[in-house]
Design a protein around this motif. Structure first.
Motif, mmCIF file in Angstrom:
data_model
loop_
_atom_site.group_PDB
_atom_site.id
_atom_site.type_symbol
_atom_site.label_atom_id
_atom_site.label_comp_id
_atom_site.label_asym_id
_atom_site.label_seq_id
_atom_site.Cartn_x
_atom_site.Cartn_y
_atom_site.Cartn_z
ATOM 1 N N LEU A 219 0.823 -1.202 0.000
ATOM 2 C CA LEU A 219 0.000 0.000 0.000
ATOM 3 C C LEU A 219 0.860 1.257 0.000
ATOM 4 C CD1 LEU A 219 -2.725 -0.963 2.635
ATOM 5 C CD2 LEU A 219 -2.967 -0.953 0.146
ATOM 6 N N GLY A 220 0.263 2.368 -0.432
ATOM 7 C CA GLY A 220 0.914 3.666 -0.320
ATOM 8 C C GLY A 220 0.623 4.267 1.040
ATOM 9 N N TYR A 290 7.965 6.771 -4.153
ATOM 10 C CA TYR A 290 7.274 6.039 -5.214
ATOM 11 C C TYR A 290 6.582 6.971 -6.208
ATOM 12 C CZ TYR A 290 2.900 6.338 -2.386
ATOM 13 O OH TYR A 290 1.801 6.745 -1.656
ATOM 14 N N LEU A 300 -1.976 3.489 -10.164
ATOM 15 C CA LEU A 300 -1.524 3.976 -8.865
ATOM 16 C C LEU A 300 -0.767 5.287 -9.063
ATOM 17 C CD1 LEU A 300 -0.201 0.586 -7.416
ATOM 18 C CD2 LEU A 300 -2.453 1.634 -7.064
ATOM 19 N N TYR A 303 3.305 9.432 -4.797
ATOM 20 C CA TYR A 303 3.209 9.838 -3.390
ATOM 21 C C TYR A 303 2.804 11.297 -3.290
ATOM 22 C CZ TYR A 303 4.861 11.552 1.130
ATOM 23 O OH TYR A 303 4.944 12.177 2.350
ATOM 24 N N LYS A 341 7.072 1.887 0.919
ATOM 25 C CA LYS A 341 5.665 1.864 0.540
ATOM 26 C C LYS A 341 5.544 1.529 -0.941
ATOM 27 C CE LYS A 341 3.872 3.596 4.435
ATOM 28 N NZ LYS A 341 2.880 2.874 5.247
ATOM 29 N N ARG A 342 4.386 0.998 -1.324
ATOM 30 C CA ARG A 342 4.038 0.693 -2.695
ATOM 31 C C ARG A 342 5.081 -0.215 -3.372
ATOM 32 N NH1 ARG A 342 0.777 4.717 -5.252
ATOM 33 N NH2 ARG A 342 -1.261 4.596 -4.226
ATOM 34 N N SER A 470 5.681 2.364 -8.459
ATOM 35 C CA SER A 470 4.816 1.536 -7.627
ATOM 36 C C SER A 470 4.799 0.115 -8.195
ATOM 37 C CB SER A 470 3.397 2.106 -7.622
ATOM 38 O OG SER A 470 3.363 3.360 -6.980
#
Length: 499
Positions: A219-220, A290, A300, A303, A341-342, A470
């Protein structure tokens, strides 16, 4: 039936997300198992003007994912009381004290009190000071203060915060939660190391080439953009969770499995953690942020497009680096760490890479045969278990080798019945067991370590963010970090089917 625990919980931030998602369900699981029965009560505080009935309905609703028996859940929620509370208002603590005394008598709580800080750290010192000055503490029983991260944003701020809290609570009354220490397989690190001679006898720089710790998230930042802008991956993950896992991997065997003995060894090994120079920080740590990509048909975004994130944000969502311990056991063994993240897959794992044999005798019969690395992998989440990768002969003529894995996984039934991290840690607090909590001396050293990296990054231009897509495993510089040492990341779900 379990031994009943007797205590009053006072939760500052009782209306918040942490309380609803983690604390109330975890307390209910302890209630279901009999650890909490008739002699417990909870006071939830927040600014909102709620009634007891409304608060109890909030608690009841927070249990929905557990599919509870309605009557049992209702009875559990009846132990919860609400006080609208301004943590800066002295008079509100007088009201809190009176309610605590009333509930202590009503539920026969023997003066046992647990104060849980489930709110902004900037109020920790204020709350602790008022609890003492307004006599909310009760000398008849125990007084325990539970603190969530972030505990400061650098060493200096953490030290000030610690001094503020220590003015009201002794160190042995303070429980600094790192929920990773409550995870089943993090706690299994000690069992694997100290419960198996075949492992502990090889657990040193004579046989281990490097250790890799990966905490990857698919997940972000989601709705936490505001928090992340003031934190970043280094403060959010490396300074606490990763450092604690590394400490458990590196510490010496304790004299006993007592909290004081374990804490002593953790502090000792952290004192050997190399605090790098600014130049070493530049060489040994890399960062990333990301960017947009389409993963499994889902678009996606960056950020920087998340809510409460600056359009030109330089905050890192990825960190990779190298930790070293300057002691006899670990001299020359790098601990490679990464978190982000991601990334391609959600996974928390440790890969212990053993040294290659000094000579591959099988190349004399098969010129193409290169022995695979022996790797012990500890799967922390979402898979729980471990694998030891060995070399074995391929079936058939000749003597070509292939890697073979000895694997253990918790069954689905065991995984379902495994206590959730907060459930386990709340029971530890009730028992007065500080084994799985962070001592100030540990926290201070990990902040000193992280501060060097943070100051270098703050003083220099950030890389050209975003610098990884991502769904990848981070920026190319993270791979180059290991390649410079002639090594590679064991875990790469973008290239293999590894779990």
């Amino acid at each position: 039936m379990q031994d009943e625990k007797v205590a009053l919980f006072i939760i500052f931030g009782g209306s918040g997300d942490l309380a609803r998602r983690k604390l109330y369900p975890s307390l209910f699981r302890l209630y279901q198992k009999g650890y909490l029965q008739k002699h417990f009560a909870v006071i939830g505080t927040a600014r909102r003007p709620w009634s007891n009935d409304y608060y109890q309905q909030i608690v009841f609703d927070s249990l929905a994912s557990l599919n509870p028996d309605a009557e049992q859940a209702k009875e559990f929620a009846s132990h919860f009381y609400y006080q609208s509370h301004d943590v800066t208002n002295t008079e509100h603590y007088v009201v809190l004290r009176e309610l605590a005394q009333k509930l202590d008598t009503q539920y026969q709580l023997a003066g046992n009190r647990i104060f849980y800080m489930a709110m902004s750290p900037r109020f920790f010192g204020t709350i602790a000071g008022h609890l003492k000055s307004e006599d909310v503490l009760d000398d008849r029983g125990f007084n325990r203060l539970v603190i969530e991260k972030p505990f400061g944003h650098d060493f200096a701020s953490a030290q000030v915060l610690n001094e503020d809290i220590r003015a009201s609570f002794a160190e042995n009354q303070i429980y600094r939660i790192d929920h990773y220490l409550g995870k089943e397989m993090v706690q299994n690190i000690s069992a694997i190391r100290f419960g198996n001679n075949i492992i502990e006898s090889l657990w040193n720089n004579r046989y281990i080439d490097n250790i890799q710790i990966t905490l990857s998230e698919a997940l972000g930042v989601e709705e936490r953009g505001g928090y992340y802008e003031n934190s970043g991956a280094l403060r959010d993950m490396v300074q606490n969770h990763i450092s604690q896992i590394a400490t458990l991997l590196a510490m010496e065997p304790p004299v006993s499995f007592d909290a004081a003995d374990i804490r002593s060894e953790k502090i000792k090994v952290l004192r050997s953690l190399h605090i790098g120079t600014p130049e070493e920080a530049r060489q040994d740590f890399v960062r990333g942020q990301y960017g947009a990509a389409t993963v499994a048909g889902e678009a996606l975004d960056n950020y920087r497009d998340a809510a409460q994130v600056a359009p030109e944000s330089k905050t890192e969502t990825f960190v990779a680096g190298k930790m070293t311990f300057e002691n006899y056991r670990w001299a020359g063994v790098p601990f490679y760490i990464r978190t982000g993240k991601r990334l391609a897959k959600k996974a928390t794992r440790v890969d212990v890479v053993f040294k290659q044999l000094p000579m591959n005798i099988f190349q004399s019969v098969n010129k193409q045969d290169n022995l695979a690395e022996n790797v012990l992998t500890i799967y922390i989440e979402p898979t729980e278990g471990f694998t030891l990768q060995l070399n074995a002969k391929r079936v058939g003529q000749g003597f070509a080798t292939r890697p073979a894995a000895l694997t253990f996984r918790h069954s689905s039934e065991a995984a379902t019945n495994t206590p959730e991290a907060y459930e386990r840690l709340l029971l530890d607090i009730l028992n007065g067991d500080s084994t799985n909590f962070t001592h100030w001396d540990e926290l201070a050293q990990t902040w000193r370590f992280a501060d060097v990296i943070e100051k270098v990054w703050a003083s220099e231009p950030a890389p050209d963010f975003p610098n990884y897509l991502s769904g990848s495993m981070g920026p190319a510089c993270a791979d180059e970090l290991l390649a410079r040492d002639g090594r590679h990341w064991v875990y790469d779900p973008t290239q293999t089917d590894c779990e």
